[in-house]
Design an enzyme around this catalytic site. Structure first.
Site, PDB file in Angstrom:
ATOM      1  N   GLU A 178      -4.118   1.686  -7.364  1.00 55.70           N
ATOM      2  CA  GLU A 178      -4.464   2.794  -6.470  1.00 55.70           C
ATOM      3  C   GLU A 178      -3.614   4.020  -6.814  1.00 55.70           C
ATOM      4  O   GLU A 178      -2.498   4.169  -6.297  1.00 55.70           O
ATOM      5  CB  GLU A 178      -4.189   2.404  -5.023  1.00 55.70           C
ATOM      6  CG  GLU A 178      -5.112   1.335  -4.491  1.00 55.70           C
ATOM      7  CD  GLU A 178      -5.389   1.553  -3.004  1.00 55.70           C
ATOM      8  OE1 GLU A 178      -6.570   1.617  -2.642  1.00 55.70           O
ATOM      9  OE2 GLU A 178      -4.443   1.682  -2.235  1.00 55.70           O
ATOM     10  N   HIS A 216       0.866  -1.194   0.000  1.00 53.65           N
ATOM     11  CA  HIS A 216       0.000   0.000   0.000  1.00 53.65           C
ATOM     12  C   HIS A 216       0.898   1.238   0.000  1.00 53.65           C
ATOM     13  O   HIS A 216       1.968   1.231   0.610  1.00 53.65           O
ATOM     14  CB  HIS A 216      -0.908  -0.008   1.230  1.00 53.65           C
ATOM     15  CG  HIS A 216      -1.949   1.066   1.170  1.00 53.65           C
ATOM     16  ND1 HIS A 216      -1.665   2.373   1.494  1.00 53.65           N
ATOM     17  CD2 HIS A 216      -3.251   1.034   0.789  1.00 53.65           C
ATOM     18  CE1 HIS A 216      -2.763   3.101   1.324  1.00 53.65           C
ATOM     19  NE2 HIS A 216      -3.735   2.307   0.898  1.00 53.65           N
TER      20      HIS A 216
END
Ligand code: PGA
Length: 257
Positions: free
Chosen positions: A171, A101
């Protein structure tokens, strides 16, 4: 190993909620809402990545979803203070993990560490959601090349035969935690770039099958557009998964039709 049903709706709780009691209350209410919903919500409808300490407490009360981790360590069992291995998290009940992430990358995670984490997680068949996304976009489209290179660089260090439990999350960093999500078109072109990179690593048939998620300011009102027009198989949701009403709103919106 998880039997996947599309769309794959993943909540990323990050460092929330503040207490275990709140986390338990959230899952119990979510389970009740799904059970009483008139919409055709599948048997397993959601994934929640939560703080590690909550995992063993949430797993027994989670019937309609999966509980997982937000990160793992790339180390093995041994002398590594404060780090949790994929096998430890799995034995605590985690069904999946997020890796790479952008908020973890920002804290200094290297490509080698990321690849090691992915290898260790996939080795024990812990479903892995590996994140990629550009910092910003340039008119010339160089960000697409960078995205492809990042995918190739990380996954070239992971054995091809481990790939089956791997999902990718696109993302864009500029869309995380903000007000403006990517458009479905922007998402679509990035997904093509990611699949191109995956094809070079694992072949076209493999690249076509990989489940890709979109993440970055997903809300109830835009969730459907990424699935319908953005070319993704699911969503990775931060803030809107941390509030019961918005997360239920997304599930309801996706399963209304
Ligand atoms: P956001 O976060 O939905 O709050 O933008 C997404 C993420 O960080 O995965």
């Amino acid at each position: 190993m998880i039997k996947r049903v599309s769309p794959i709706i993943v909540g990323n709780w990050k460092s929330t909620p503040a207490t275990l009691e709140e986390a338990i209350k959230f899952i119990k209410s979510l389970e009740r809402k799904i059970a009483s919903s008139k919409n055709k919500i599948p048997k397993k409808a959601y994934y929640i990545a939560c703080p590690d300490i909550f995992i063993p407490h949430l797993v027994p009360i989670t019937k309609r979803g999966y509980i997982g981790a937000e990160n793992v360590s790339g180390t093995s069992i041994g002398q590594h203070t404060g780090l949790e291995t994929p096998s430890q998290l799995q034995s605590g009940g985690a069904s999946f993990t997020i890796i790479g992430h952008s908020e973890v990358r920002k804290r200094g995670e290297t490509v080698e560490e990321r690849a090691q984490k992915v290898t260790n997680a996939l080795h024990i068949r812990l479903t892995t959601i590996l994140c990629f996304g550009e910092h910003k976009r340039d008119k010339e489209g160089k960000y697409l090349e960078e995205l492809e290179n990042d995918v190739k660089q990380t996954l070239s260090q992971v054995k091809r035969e481990l790939f089956s439990e791997l999902l990718i999350a696109y993302e864009p960093i500029w869309a995380i935690g903000g007000t403006f999500p990517a458009t479905p078109e922007e998402c679509f072109e990035a997904v093509i770039a990611i699949r191109r990179a995956l094809a070079s690593l694992g072949g076209i048939d493999y690249a076509k099958k990989v489940h890709i998620l979109y993440g970055g300011t997903v809300t109830e009102s835009n969730a459907g557009s990424f699935i319908e027009e953005g070319g993704v198989d699911g969503l990775l949701i931060g803030r809107s998964s941390q509030e019961l009403s918005s997360f239920v709103g997304i599930l309801t919106a996706l399963y209304t039709k």
